[in-house]
Design a protein around this motif. Structure first.
Motif, mmCIF file in Angstrom:
data_model
loop_
_atom_site.group_PDB
_atom_site.id
_atom_site.type_symbol
_atom_site.label_atom_id
_atom_site.label_comp_id
_atom_site.label_asym_id
_atom_site.label_seq_id
_atom_site.Cartn_x
_atom_site.Cartn_y
_atom_site.Cartn_z
ATOM 1 N N LEU A 24 0.694 -0.751 -0.335
ATOM 2 C CA LEU A 24 0.166 0.008 -0.341
ATOM 3 C C LEU A 24 0.880 1.326 -0.090
ATOM 4 C CD1 LEU A 24 -2.598 0.629 0.295
ATOM 5 C CD2 LEU A 24 -2.634 0.902 2.852
ATOM 6 N N VAL A 55 -3.945 2.296 8.358
ATOM 7 C CA VAL A 55 -4.862 2.048 7.492
ATOM 8 C C VAL A 55 -4.806 0.360 7.174
ATOM 9 C CG1 VAL A 55 -6.504 1.136 4.922
ATOM 10 C CG2 VAL A 55 -5.663 3.313 5.925
ATOM 11 N N SER A 56 -3.536 -0.459 7.199
ATOM 12 C CA SER A 56 -3.548 -1.814 7.425
ATOM 13 C C SER A 56 -3.101 -2.128 8.240
ATOM 14 C CB SER A 56 -1.684 -1.827 6.963
ATOM 15 O OG SER A 56 -1.282 -3.311 6.815
ATOM 16 N N LEU A 59 -7.451 -3.297 9.517
ATOM 17 C CA LEU A 59 -8.063 -3.952 8.925
ATOM 18 C C LEU A 59 -7.545 -4.976 9.029
ATOM 19 C CD1 LEU A 59 -7.749 -2.935 5.143
ATOM 20 C CD2 LEU A 59 -9.229 -2.559 6.478
ATOM 21 N N SER A 74 -12.715 -4.164 3.287
ATOM 22 C CA SER A 74 -12.213 -3.373 3.097
ATOM 23 C C SER A 74 -11.324 -3.086 1.786
ATOM 24 C CB SER A 74 -11.224 -3.598 4.620
ATOM 25 O OG SER A 74 -12.537 -3.222 5.318
ATOM 26 N N THR A 75 -10.260 -4.151 2.080
ATOM 27 C CA THR A 75 -9.405 -4.439 0.664
ATOM 28 C C THR A 75 -9.956 -4.080 -0.522
ATOM 29 O OG1 THR A 75 -8.137 -6.069 2.193
ATOM 30 C CG2 THR A 75 -7.797 -5.806 -0.452
ATOM 31 N N ILE A 78 -10.127 -0.751 -0.745
ATOM 32 C CA ILE A 78 -9.003 0.184 -0.939
ATOM 33 C C ILE A 78 -8.486 -0.023 -2.257
ATOM 34 C CG2 ILE A 78 -6.685 -0.224 -0.746
ATOM 35 C CD1 ILE A 78 -7.368 -0.719 2.084
ATOM 36 N N GLY A 81 -10.227 2.125 -4.459
ATOM 37 C CA GLY A 81 -10.058 3.274 -4.349
ATOM 38 C C GLY A 81 -8.811 3.627 -4.803
ATOM 39 N N LEU A 105 -10.384 7.442 -2.993
ATOM 40 C CA LEU A 105 -9.813 6.411 -1.848
ATOM 41 C C LEU A 105 -9.827 6.088 -0.819
ATOM 42 C CD1 LEU A 105 -7.689 3.961 -1.795
ATOM 43 C CD2 LEU A 105 -5.474 5.903 -1.104
ATOM 44 N N THR A 109 -12.126 3.729 0.831
ATOM 45 C CA THR A 109 -11.816 2.802 2.159
ATOM 46 C C THR A 109 -12.572 2.905 3.123
ATOM 47 O OG1 THR A 109 -9.526 2.670 1.089
ATOM 48 C CG2 THR A 109 -9.846 2.620 3.497
ATOM 49 N N PHE A 113 -14.965 -0.930 3.990
ATOM 50 C CA PHE A 113 -14.496 -0.635 5.846
ATOM 51 C C PHE A 113 -16.340 -0.967 6.249
ATOM 52 C CE2 PHE A 113 -14.112 0.465 10.240
ATOM 53 C CZ PHE A 113 -13.281 -0.382 10.589
#
Length: 132
Positions: A24, A55-56, A59, A74-75, A78, A81, A105, A109, A113
């Protein structure tokens, strides 16, 4: 379901977290410094790393606790995004390409989520209601 992901509370989630963060971070830096043509700036590069870490981390914390659907959806958000952000790079928006791309983005994201939380919550509720 989702057998490719590590099991809940596995130490492999930490490895996934590091790899995910690096990917990312590099994708965001690629957009900023290569596609937008900005000069390299170490503080901005560090802020991009911090964003990728946060963010990572969020998640992968959910994944570690077993909420794999939150991680997956969520991935996907992303990925959409990032795709939208990259697409805005090549549109003539009189200098607003970077802001429009970053906001898209963030929107995808956050949307991924929230949708992941709703789907995961619904899945848990259905499982709980089915048990006698």
């Amino acid at each position: 379901m989702l057998k490719f992901l590590p099991p809940a509370k596995s130490n492999r989630w930490f490895v996934w977290y590091l790899i995910y963060t690096l990917i990312l971070w590099l994708l965001l830096a690629l957009h900023r410094f290569l596609l937008l043509g900005e000069n390299f700036d170490l503080p901005v590069f560090a802020r991009i790393a911090a964003l990728a870490l946060v963010v990572s981390g969020i998640l992968h914390s959910f994944g570690w606790f077993g909420a794999k659907l939150v991680w997956l959806i969520s991935t996907i958000g992303i990925v959409f995004g990032l795709g939208t952000m990259y697409q805005y790079t090549y549109q003539d928006m009189s200098g607003w390409e970077d802001l429009a791309g970053f906001l898209s983005l963030i929107l995808f994201t956050a949307g991924g989520f929230v949708l992941g939380l709703i789907v995961e919550g619904s899945y848990l509720l259905i499982r709980k209601l089915r048990k006698p």
